[in-house]
Design an enzyme around this catalytic site. Structure first.
Site, PDB file in Angstrom:
ATOM      1  N   GLU A 181      -7.282 -18.178  26.732  1.00 41.52           N
ATOM      2  CA  GLU A 181      -7.100 -19.402  25.950  1.00 41.52           C
ATOM      3  C   GLU A 181      -6.061 -20.353  26.524  1.00 41.52           C
ATOM      4  OE1 GLU A 181      -6.401 -18.437  21.844  1.00 41.52           O
ATOM      5  OE2 GLU A 181      -8.324 -17.432  21.621  1.00 41.52           O
ATOM      6  N   GLU A 227     -13.213 -12.388  21.972  1.00 38.68           N
ATOM      7  CA  GLU A 227     -12.486 -12.206  20.704  1.00 38.68           C
ATOM      8  C   GLU A 227     -13.289 -12.835  19.590  1.00 38.68           C
ATOM      9  OE1 GLU A 227      -8.447 -13.687  20.406  1.00 38.68           O
ATOM     10  OE2 GLU A 227      -7.956 -12.914  22.397  1.00 38.68           O
TER      11      GLU A 227
HETATM   12  C1  FCB Z   1      -6.295 -15.859  19.526  1.00 40.59           C
HETATM   13  C2  FCB Z   1      -5.388 -15.078  20.447  1.00 40.59           C
HETATM   14  C3  FCB Z   1      -5.117 -13.670  19.992  1.00 40.59           C
HETATM   15  C4  FCB Z   1      -4.958 -13.579  18.489  1.00 40.59           C
HETATM   16  C5  FCB Z   1      -6.095 -14.274  17.778  1.00 40.59           C
HETATM   17  C6  FCB Z   1      -6.038 -14.192  16.288  1.00 40.59           C
HETATM   18  O1  FCB Z   1      -6.038 -17.213  19.649  1.00 40.59           O
HETATM   19  O2  FCB Z   1      -5.948 -15.023  21.730  1.00 40.59           O
HETATM   20  O3  FCB Z   1      -4.013 -13.197  20.689  1.00 40.59           O
HETATM   21  O4  FCB Z   1      -3.733 -14.059  18.126  1.00 40.59           O
HETATM   22  O5  FCB Z   1      -6.145 -15.615  18.170  1.00 40.59           O
END
Ligand code: FCB
Length: 477
Positions: free
Chosen positions: A181, A382
């Protein structure tokens, strides 16, 4: 936003029996070093920007730090057993740069590398494929002191660190993610300042984004040259973005936010150019003099895959005459040049982060990326949700989280059935952990962590996910 469809549903089963995923689909879970490891002063590790930030009063809710976190540094072996019990096929972890290069430069620190070697070996012994993220936000403080991401040299420091880490672990690990990110590192770290290092200079945020991507490109080239057989990608946090109404002002707001959140990273990395409309939105912020000849060729070094982190949708609208933007992180200077855009809440169900739950947005994001980059294999690196969990009689019945996972996995299935080459899914997160500026107040884990005793308790969602993995699919709703 219309989407192409080239059904490959022969691979997929969708009938009364539920939804089966393609064979070989990668089922995983993800974490990040600073959020779980603790042991911040052990094994030669030096402070990262997150140590400094979390120890600065007022930066993190309740002054929480990652000093102990889930104590994973000492408990990794039990944690891997837990992963094996859940049947995980893959585990996405991040390595801490300040464990590996405590001074931010120079040769690797043996103790740091040995820790990750032991962790990786433990995973492999349990048939769990390690996926390594090289940068999940823990820049060595010494590199921040030398200028941080706004300084061009940091890109080269990152490539050096990536190269030596890959050389040390590349005999055991074949899946590599350069950055997690970069939007957050750049725009929350150097724009709104809600993440480390907490700077608030819009032009520095834009420079940081460029240097992060340059570091990504340099690292990708080095890893590819060393091991052409390895899979190398990057993880972006992509949002579905939509205008509140079909007015031209709202459409422009959506174009701006989609531009900064998504296309500002997708286009350089996958096409080798910055989106012209976003460059023009940023005209008052920077003249892009930091972009040098050849940078975009480096940044667009071909990837094996794109990692997508998906959590929610942004619904946006034109500014209202005489009304200041909502004082919420999303409306602050993490959107340089477009601070006037309003972020609208629709009154739909939200998670404990106040993020709207929008599984159709995941289908949309996957189909749009596939439309624009048809050859690129995709992974969800994620996806998950924070909810307030209650431990009752030693059990956590997190039906809300389970429902979130279920809806988003159905979205993945829908996308695959429409022809999107989605190859795997990593749930965020394996464990409850340190949620950055929110400290330990937000629980994203499938496994509950009692931070006093460090006891791990699989929640209902973990048991459910184990069943999904076993069946390679979802049961009928
Ligand atoms: C993302 C991050 C991760 C976590 C999630 C909820 O932005 O990559 O580390 O904090 O959000």
């Amino acid at each position: 936003m219309s989407n192409p469809a080239s059904p490959q549903s022969t691979q997929l089963l969708e009938d009364g029996a539920g939804s089966t995923f393609p064979s070989g689909f990668v089922w995983g879970a993800a974490t990040a070093a600073y959020q779980i490891e603790g042991a911040v002063a052990e094994g030669g590790r030096t402070p990262s920007i997150w140590d400094t930030f979390s120890h600065t009063p007022g930066r993190v809710l309740h002054g929480h730090t990652g000093d102990v976190a889930c104590d994973h540094y000492h408990r990794f072996s039990d944690d891997v057993k837990l992963m094996a019990e859940l049947g995980l096929k893959a585990y996405r972890l991040s390595v801490a740069w300040p464990r590996i290069q405590p001074d931010g430069v120079g040769p690797g620190n043996q103790e740091g590398l040995d820790f990750y070697r032991r962790l990786v070996d433990e995973l492999l012994e349990h048939d769990i494929e390690p996926w390594i993220t090289l940068y999940h936000w823990d820049l060595p403080q010494s590199i921040e002191d030398a200028g941080g991401w706004p300084a061009r040299d940091t890109a080269f420091r990152f490539a050096e660190y990536a190269t030596l880490t890959h050389a040390a672990l590349g005999d055991r690990v074949r899946n590599w993610i350069t950055l997690n990110e970069p939007w957050c590192s750049a725009f929350l770290g150097y724009g709104s300042g809600v993440h480390a290092p907490g700077r608030t200079v819009p032009a520095e945020a834009v420079r940081s984004a460029h240097h992060l991507m340059l570091g990504h490109g340099l690292a990708t080239q080095a890893m590819r040259a060393a091991r052409p057989d390895h899979e190398v990608g990057v993880t972006l946090n992509l949002y579905a973005v939509s205008p509140q109404t079909d007015s031209p002002g709202d459409a422009d707001a959506a174009r701006r936010i989609d531009g900064l959140a998504n296309r500002f990273f997708l286009d350089p990395i996958l096409r080798g150019s910055y989106p012209a409309d976003v460059v023009s939105d940023l005209a008052a912020v920077t003249d892009f003099g930091h972009v040098q000849d050849g940078d975009l060729d480096t940044i667009s070094t071909p990837l094996s895959f794109l990692g997508i982190n998906y959590y929610s949708r942004h619904v946006v609208a034109a500014p209202l005459e005489g009304v200041a933007p909502e004082p919420y992180w999303r409306a602050q200077s993490c959107w340089p040049g477009s601070e006037q855009v309003r972020f609208v809440t629709r009154g739909v169900p939200v998670t404990d982060m106040n993020w709207e739950i929008d599984a159709p947005g995941l289908v949309e994001v996957l189909q749009l990326v596939h439309r624009d980059y048809p050859e690129l294999p995709l992974y969800i690196t994620e996806n998950g949700s924070a909810f307030v969990d209650e431990l009752v009689d030693g059990q956590v019945d997190d039906g809300d989280r389970l429902g979130y996972f279920d809806a988003h996995l159905r979205a993945c299935h829908t996308a695959i059935a429409s022809g999107v080459p989605l190859r795997g899914y990593f749930a965020w997160s394996l464990l409850d952990n340190y949620e950055w500026a929110w400290g330990y107040t937000k629980r994203f884990g499938m496994v509950y962590v009692d931070y006093d005793s460090q006891l791990r308790i699989p929640k209902a969602s973990a048991r459910w996910y184990a069943g999904v993995i076993r069946r390679n699919g979802l049961t009928a709703q």
